[in-house]
Design a protein around this motif. Sequence first.
Motif, PDB file in Angstrom:
ATOM      1  N   GLY A   1       0.836  -1.198   0.000  1.00 51.43           N
ATOM      2  CA  GLY A   1       0.000   0.000   0.000  1.00 51.43           C
ATOM      3  C   GLY A   1       0.866   1.241   0.000  1.00 51.43           C
ATOM      4  N   SER A   2       0.766   2.041   1.049  1.00 52.27           N
ATOM      5  CA  SER A   2       1.551   3.273   1.148  1.00 52.27           C
ATOM      6  C   SER A   2       2.696   3.125   2.151  1.00 52.27           C
ATOM      7  N   CYS A   3       3.176   1.899   2.329  1.00 58.25           N
ATOM      8  CA  CYS A   3       4.214   1.611   3.314  1.00 58.25           C
ATOM      9  C   CYS A   3       5.364   0.819   2.708  1.00 58.25           C
ATOM     10  N   TYR A   4       6.522   0.909   3.360  1.00 61.06           N
ATOM     11  CA  TYR A   4       7.566  -0.092   3.196  1.00 61.06           C
ATOM     12  C   TYR A   4       7.332  -1.079   4.331  1.00 61.06           C
ATOM     13  N   GLU A   5       7.416  -2.362   4.023  1.00 67.34           N
ATOM     14  CA  GLU A   5       7.157  -3.406   5.029  1.00 67.34           C
ATOM     15  C   GLU A   5       8.307  -4.396   5.017  1.00 67.34           C
ATOM     16  N   ILE A   6       8.685  -4.847   6.214  1.00 71.77           N
ATOM     17  CA  ILE A   6       9.718  -5.876   6.315  1.00 71.77           C
ATOM     18  C   ILE A   6       9.235  -7.041   7.168  1.00 71.77           C
ATOM     19  N   TYR A   7       9.837  -8.182   6.895  1.00 70.37           N
ATOM     20  CA  TYR A   7       9.755  -9.347   7.759  1.00 70.37           C
ATOM     21  C   TYR A   7      11.198  -9.710   8.054  1.00 70.37           C
ATOM     22  N   GLY A   8      11.570  -9.730   9.319  1.00 68.68           N
ATOM     23  CA  GLY A   8      12.936 -10.042   9.702  1.00 68.68           C
ATOM     24  C   GLY A   8      13.018 -10.176  11.209  1.00 68.68           C
ATOM     25  N   TYR A   9      14.115  -9.686  11.779  1.00 66.24           N
ATOM     26  CA  TYR A   9      14.343  -9.798  13.216  1.00 66.24           C
ATOM     27  C   TYR A   9      14.812  -8.453  13.768  1.00 66.24           C
ATOM     28  N   ASP A  10      14.437  -8.189  15.027  1.00 63.94           N
ATOM     29  CA  ASP A  10      14.852  -6.938  15.667  1.00 63.94           C
ATOM     30  C   ASP A  10      16.208  -7.126  16.370  1.00 63.94           C
ATOM     31  N   LYS A  11      16.640  -6.106  17.122  1.00 65.61           N
ATOM     32  CA  LYS A  11      17.926  -6.138  17.823  1.00 65.61           C
ATOM     33  C   LYS A  11      18.026  -7.309  18.794  1.00 65.61           C
ATOM     34  N   ALA A  12      16.899  -7.671  19.391  1.00 65.41           N
ATOM     35  CA  ALA A  12      16.867  -8.752  20.376  1.00 65.41           C
ATOM     36  C   ALA A  12      16.662 -10.122  19.715  1.00 65.41           C
ATOM     37  N   ASN A  13      16.778 -10.155  18.389  1.00 66.73           N
ATOM     38  CA  ASN A  13      16.624 -11.378  17.606  1.00 66.73           C
ATOM     39  C   ASN A  13      15.212 -11.967  17.695  1.00 66.73           C
ATOM     40  N   LYS A  14      14.223 -11.082  17.863  1.00 63.80           N
ATOM     41  CA  LYS A  14      12.821 -11.505  17.853  1.00 63.80           C
ATOM     42  C   LYS A  14      12.248 -11.240  16.471  1.00 63.80           C
ATOM     43  N   LYS A  15      11.364 -12.143  16.031  1.00 61.63           N
ATOM     44  CA  LYS A  15      10.726 -11.955  14.728  1.00 61.63           C
ATOM     45  C   LYS A  15      10.002 -10.620  14.702  1.00 61.63           C
ATOM     46  N   ALA A  16      10.098  -9.945  13.568  1.00 63.56           N
ATOM     47  CA  ALA A  16       9.494  -8.620  13.447  1.00 63.56           C
ATOM     48  C   ALA A  16       8.813  -8.462  12.091  1.00 63.56           C
ATOM     49  N   GLU A  17       7.595  -7.961  12.140  1.00 66.19           N
ATOM     50  CA  GLU A  17       6.884  -7.502  10.951  1.00 66.19           C
ATOM     51  C   GLU A  17       6.654  -6.020  11.193  1.00 66.19           C
ATOM     52  N   VAL A  18       7.248  -5.177  10.356  1.00 71.28           N
ATOM     53  CA  VAL A  18       7.234  -3.747  10.625  1.00 71.28           C
ATOM     54  C   VAL A  18       6.837  -2.976   9.371  1.00 71.28           C
ATOM     55  N   TYR A  19       5.938  -2.010   9.567  1.00 71.46           N
ATOM     56  CA  TYR A  19       5.516  -1.098   8.499  1.00 71.46           C
ATOM     57  C   TYR A  19       6.154   0.262   8.773  1.00 71.46           C
ATOM     58  N   PHE A  20       6.779   0.829   7.749  1.00 68.00           N
ATOM     59  CA  PHE A  20       7.473   2.102   7.868  1.00 68.00           C
ATOM     60  C   PHE A  20       6.834   3.154   6.970  1.00 68.00           C
ATOM     61  N   ASN A  21       6.859   4.399   7.453  1.00 67.58           N
ATOM     62  CA  ASN A  21       6.484   5.523   6.616  1.00 67.58           C
ATOM     63  C   ASN A  21       7.616   5.684   5.599  1.00 67.58           C
ATOM     64  N   PRO A  22       7.322   5.599   4.302  1.00 68.27           N
ATOM     65  CA  PRO A  22       8.385   5.636   3.300  1.00 68.27           C
ATOM     66  C   PRO A  22       8.964   7.031   3.058  1.00 68.27           C
ATOM     67  N   VAL A  23       8.367   8.052   3.626  1.00 61.61           N
ATOM     68  CA  VAL A  23       8.867   9.415   3.448  1.00 61.61           C
ATOM     69  C   VAL A  23       9.952   9.729   4.479  1.00 61.61           C
ATOM     70  N   ASP A  24       9.689   9.401   5.752  1.00 65.69           N
ATOM     71  CA  ASP A  24      10.655   9.740   6.807  1.00 65.69           C
ATOM     72  C   ASP A  24      11.258   8.522   7.511  1.00 65.69           C
ATOM     73  N   GLY A  25      10.793   7.317   7.170  1.00 65.29           N
ATOM     74  CA  GLY A  25      11.354   6.103   7.759  1.00 65.29           C
ATOM     75  C   GLY A  25      10.856   5.770   9.146  1.00 65.29           C
ATOM     76  N   SER A  26       9.876   6.507   9.650  1.00 65.97           N
ATOM     77  CA  SER A  26       9.365   6.222  10.995  1.00 65.97           C
ATOM     78  C   SER A  26       8.531   4.936  10.990  1.00 65.97           C
ATOM     79  N   ILE A  27       8.479   4.289  12.141  1.00 67.75           N
ATOM     80  CA  ILE A  27       7.687   3.067  12.288  1.00 67.75           C
ATOM     81  C   ILE A  27       6.225   3.455  12.471  1.00 67.75           C
ATOM     82  N   VAL A  28       5.366   2.861  11.663  1.00 66.03           N
ATOM     83  CA  VAL A  28       3.939   3.103  11.746  1.00 66.03           C
ATOM     84  C   VAL A  28       3.265   1.993  12.548  1.00 66.03           C
ATOM     85  N   LYS A  29       3.719   0.770  12.325  1.00 64.58           N
ATOM     86  CA  LYS A  29       3.151  -0.379  13.030  1.00 64.58           C
ATOM     87  C   LYS A  29       4.225  -1.448  13.111  1.00 64.58           C
ATOM     88  N   ALA A  30       4.341  -2.099  14.273  1.00 64.65           N
ATOM     89  CA  ALA A  30       5.321  -3.172  14.446  1.00 64.65           C
ATOM     90  C   ALA A  30       4.684  -4.310  15.222  1.00 64.65           C
TER      91      ALA A  30
END
Length: 93
Positions: A60-89
């Motif tokens: 849609g209007s997001c960049y989305e990833i599936y990967g792992y965070d700093k603590a090695n936990k699974k992460a699905e994260v949606y980012f604002n593609p203009v400023d890179g802020s996290i919209v939903k994690a």
Amino acid sequence: MRIVSTVALAALSLPLLAGVALAGPACTKEPKSAWMSQEAMKAKIADMGYQKIKTFKVTGSCYEIYGYDKANKKAEVYFNPVDGSIVKAEIGD
């Protein structure tokens, strides 16, 4: 007869509403020309500590990833593609 039509219309509308509920968040209203490049976003995501990115995509209007965070936990994260802020994690175990 009118009640039957109303019930039928409501039943036919349910799958459409379910599809909307499953859609990702709205991350920006800016045009794609205002978005940071995918390469810049990937670098920002890495700087934020996300790692082992299995999927990076436009949803849609997001960049989305599936990967792992700093603590090695699974992460699905949606980012604002203009400023890179996290919209939903969604962070799992």
